[in-house]
Design a protein around this motif. Sequence first.
Motif, short mmCIF file in Angstrom:
data_model
loop_
_atom_site.label_atom_id
_atom_site.label_comp_id
_atom_site.label_asym_id
_atom_site.label_seq_id
_atom_site.Cartn_x
_atom_site.Cartn_y
_atom_site.Cartn_z
N ASP A 1 -10.17 -8.20 -6.14
CA ASP A 1 -10.65 -6.93 -5.63
C ASP A 1 -9.64 -5.85 -6.01
O ASP A 1 -8.48 -5.90 -5.62
CB ASP A 1 -10.80 -7.02 -4.10
N GLY B 1 -4.64 -3.98 -5.01
CA GLY B 1 -3.77 -2.96 -5.59
C GLY B 1 -3.76 -2.89 -7.11
O GLY B 1 -2.72 -2.60 -7.71
N ARG C 1 2.21 2.07 -3.38
CA ARG C 1 1.17 2.63 -4.24
C ARG C 1 0.89 4.09 -3.87
O ARG C 1 0.76 4.95 -4.74
CB ARG C 1 -0.11 1.79 -4.12
N ASP D 1 -4.96 -1.08 -10.65
CA ASP D 1 -5.48 0.18 -11.18
C ASP D 1 -6.77 -0.06 -11.95
O ASP D 1 -7.66 0.80 -11.97
CB ASP D 1 -4.45 0.83 -12.11
N PHE E 1 -18.00 0.15 -9.30
CA PHE E 1 -16.87 0.61 -10.10
C PHE E 1 -17.33 1.19 -11.43
O PHE E 1 -18.44 0.90 -11.91
CB PHE E 1 -15.89 -0.53 -10.35
N ARG F 1 0.83 -1.21 0.00
CA ARG F 1 0.00 0.00 0.00
C ARG F 1 0.87 1.26 0.00
O ARG F 1 0.55 2.25 -0.65
CB ARG F 1 -0.91 0.00 1.22
N ILE G 1 -9.27 -2.74 -5.16
CA ILE G 1 -8.73 -1.92 -4.08
C ILE G 1 -7.83 -2.76 -3.18
O ILE G 1 -6.67 -2.40 -2.92
CB ILE G 1 -9.86 -1.29 -3.25
N GLU G 2 -8.35 -3.89 -2.71
CA GLU G 2 -7.60 -4.70 -1.76
C GLU G 2 -6.31 -5.25 -2.35
O GLU G 2 -5.31 -5.39 -1.66
CB GLU G 2 -8.47 -5.86 -1.25
N TYR H 1 -12.54 0.24 -13.52
CA TYR H 1 -11.61 0.91 -12.60
C TYR H 1 -12.42 1.52 -11.45
O TYR H 1 -13.63 1.69 -11.54
CB TYR H 1 -10.76 1.95 -13.32
N PRO H 2 -11.75 1.83 -10.33
CA PRO H 2 -12.49 2.13 -9.10
C PRO H 2 -13.42 3.33 -9.15
O PRO H 2 -14.50 3.30 -8.57
CB PRO H 2 -11.37 2.34 -8.06
N SER H 3 -13.00 4.43 -9.80
CA SER H 3 -13.80 5.65 -9.75
C SER H 3 -13.38 6.58 -10.88
O SER H 3 -12.31 6.40 -11.47
CB SER H 3 -13.58 6.37 -8.40
N ALA I 1 -9.96 7.92 -10.54
CA ALA I 1 -8.85 6.99 -10.75
C ALA I 1 -8.36 6.98 -12.19
O ALA I 1 -7.34 6.36 -12.50
CB ALA I 1 -9.27 5.58 -10.34
#
Length: 302
Positions: free
Chosen positions: A132, A137, A70, A139, A152, A67, A134-135, A267-269, A272
């Motif tokens: 996952d 890592g 990143r 992109d 997402f 983390r 996020i969990e 992708y997450p958001s 991002a």
Amino acid sequence: MDLNTLKEFSAIATEGSFAAAARKLGMPKSTMSKRIQDLEAALGVRLIERTTRRLNLTAEGALVLARAERILADAGEITRALSEPDGAVRGHLRIAAPLLFGQAYLGQIVAASRRLYPDLTLEIVLTDSQPDLIEEGFDAAIRVSHPADSPFVSQTIARSHRVTVAAPELCDLVIDDPADLAGLPILLYGIGLVQTWHFQQGKLDKSVRLAGGLAMTSYFALRDAAIGGAGVAQMPLFLVERDIAEGRLMQLLPNWACPAAELSFVYPSPQALTARLRAFRDLLVQAFPDGTLHGGVLRPGG
């Protein structure tokens, strides 16, 4: 927790000792040791196992390191974006993708990325699971049939059409209805020897439950088995279109379509979507200008 502490922790893990990390960063070893102790106290876990001879990260330490790296990379990206607001594509991306898609296409796509964006580094993880983002890592990920209710952001890359095929020696009889498949040897993709195949003809839907004598979890191996005359298989069109054109396989039930699978870039958001992620996404979309895998500008193995 601040960026300096994370930078120091990363240096310790990289250099293998407090002394070497302190020399690299030009700071007192005692100060660095105290900051790591404070970090461990704040997190409530031990990050580093210290012995007289060597230093090892704990499982929690390895997680924090991933983390931290990143976060440090993102902080560096922010700094570069502010100091060099030129939209340049640089930095690092970690992308997850399905195994078959990756084997068929991603080698050519990442080669194009290296030519166009030499300052962009890529880590491509091929997996048929759905990690996952996020969990673990990532992109972004390329996914098949991404759920519509996912939190997402998802953008369609292309659709993968499937066809029902067999070797010419198995196609002496013309079959006009999916139910006729029950009299033929069947090859299945996946685990288990019973499967339901779905077909569409205009507004008409038909499903046929089939028992196979062979099931495999590799489409490449399944294609070879079909070419070898082992039975009828339902295959991605992009993988067998050359075999059909050159006569190694024949398409059965050409008037019946198999439901297509949709490949999405996830992708997450919206936040991002960095310049580097947008550039890689655009390469993917450009590779399939007609919106299908079999009609793209790339060809598996080509």
